[in-house]
Design an enzyme around this catalytic site. Structure first.
Site, PDB file in Angstrom:
ATOM      1  CG  ASP A   9     -13.008  16.995 -46.947  1.00 57.22           C
ATOM      2  OD1 ASP A   9     -12.556  17.950 -47.598  1.00 57.22           O
ATOM      3  OD2 ASP A   9     -12.419  16.517 -45.958  1.00 57.22           O
ATOM      4  CB  CYS A  73     -13.843  20.802 -47.613  1.00 60.03           C
ATOM      5  SG  CYS A  73     -12.252  21.370 -48.247  1.00 60.03           S
ATOM      6  CB  THR A  75      -9.785  24.318 -48.986  1.00 59.78           C
ATOM      7  OG1 THR A  75      -8.748  24.231 -48.007  1.00 59.78           O
ATOM      8  CG2 THR A  75      -9.200  24.853 -50.279  1.00 59.78           C
ATOM      9  CB  CYS A 184      -8.165  21.629 -42.382  1.00 64.73           C
ATOM     10  SG  CYS A 184      -8.296  20.159 -43.440  1.00 64.73           S
ATOM     11  CB  THR A 185     -13.275  19.034 -41.968  1.00 61.49           C
ATOM     12  OG1 THR A 185     -12.854  18.639 -43.285  1.00 61.49           O
ATOM     13  CG2 THR A 185     -14.211  20.235 -42.071  1.00 61.49           C
TER      14      THR A 185
END
Length: 267
Positions: A9, A73, A75, A184-185
C-alpha cells in the site's frame, strides 16, 4: 514451504487487509511494503501507480519467492491489476470498494462511499456502482486528509476528531444514510470514531474479509502442502523512504508481527 504473501500500500492502511488475511491463514509467511516515498496514492497518475506497483513487486520478488500479491489499496487496485497480472505468473489480488454488499444490506438504499479522491472518480468504481447499486442513492466523499489522519493515529495513537468531523460533515445530518463503504484500506482503523460521528449509520463495510477468503482459496494447494511445515519464517516489512519517523513506523510494524522494517530502494 509455507506460502509467502506480499501486501503493499502507499502507507500502513493495508494492514487492515493483512489482519483479515492473517486470521484466515495464520501460518503463512507475510511481507508488507508501504510505499511512503509515493504517499499518498490518491491523486497520483495512472502511469505513476503502474510504475510503482511493478517496481515494488519486482524488487521484492527478486529476493523472496512470492506465491501471491495483495494490492492492499483501493486506489492502486483500480489501475494496476492488469499490468501486474501481465508481468507476473503468481496470483494478484486487488482491493475494491464493497459496493455490492453495501447495496444488499442497506435498508434505506442510501449508502455512502468514503474513499480517496482518486478512487471515487475511477471508471472502474463508477461501473461497480452502475452494476450493483442502481437502486441506491450513492453519496460520495473523496478525501486525502482522512488517509493522513489514519497514518497519524497509527504512529501516535491519537485521532484529531475535529479534523475527522470536517471530512464527514456532509453526511452528519443525512438521516437516510444507513450504510457507509470504507473504500480505502486505511479507513477501518478509524471505524470507531466514524461511528461516533455518524450514529445513524448501521453498517460500515469494507473488503477485508472478502479478500482474505479469496487469498485462502487461491492458496489452498500450498496450504495443504505446508500443514506439516513447522519451520518458522519471519514476517518482514519494507518502506520505500527512510524518513525521520522511521523508528516510530518500525515500532508500529513490530506490533503487527513484523520483526523488522527495511528500506526498499525502489526508483
Amino acid at each position: 514451504m509455507k506460502p509467502t504473501i506480499l501486501l503493499y500500500d502507499s502507507g500502513m492502511g493495508g494492514l487492515t487487509v493483512y489482519d483479515e488475511v492473517r486470521k484466515a491463514l495464520p501460518n503463512a509467511h507475510y511481507l508488507y511494503c508501504f510505499d511512503n516515498a509515493c504517499f499518498p496514492y490518491s491523486e497520483k497518475s495512472e502511469s505513476v501507480l503502474n510504475h510503482r506497483a511493478l517496481s515494488i513487486v519486482q524488487k521484492i520478488a527478486e529476493k523472496y519467492p512470492l506465491d501471491l500479491v495483495v494490492v492492499a489499496c483501493n486506489t492502486a487496485s483500480t489501475v494496476v491489476l492488469p499490468a501486474l497480472r501481465q508481468a507476473f505468473s503468481f496470483p494478484i489480488v486487488g482491493t475494491v470498494p464493497a459496493i455490492k454488499p453495501a447495496a444488499e444490506i442497506s435498508e434505506t438504499k442510501t449508502i455512502g462511499l468514503l474513499a480517496t479522491k482518486g478512487t471515487i472518480v475511477r471508471q472502474y468504481v463508477l461501473d461497480l456502482i452502475d452494476k450493483y447499486a442502481k437502486n441506491c442513492v450513492v453519496e460520495k466523499i473523496g478525501t486525502t486528509d482522512l488517509v493522513e489522519i489514519v497514518e497519524e493515529k497509527q504512529q501516535t495513537g491519537i485521532v484529531d476528531l475535529a479534523r475527522l468531523k470536517a471530512v464527514v460533515e456532509p453526511w452528519i445530518d443525512n438521516k437516510d444514510l444507513d450504510t457507509v463503504i470504507l473504500g480505502c484500506t486505511h479507513f477501518p482503523l478509524v471505524k470507531t470514531e466514524l461511528q461516533e460521528l455518524l450514529p445513524q449509520v448501521k453498517f460500515f463495510v469494507d473488503s477485508g474479509c472478502a479478500i482474505a477468503k479469496r487469498v485462502k482459496n487461491l492458496l489452498s494447494e500450498q496450504i495443504i502442502c505446508s500443514e506439516s511445515d513447522k519451520k518458522p519464517q519471519a514476517n518482514l516489512a519494507f518502506c520505500t523512504a527512510k524518513t525521520e519517523n522511521f523508528f516510530a513506523r518500525e515500532k508500529v510494524m513490530q506490533k503487527w508481527g513484523f520483526i523488522s522494517l527495511m528500506e526498499l530502494n525502489c526508483k
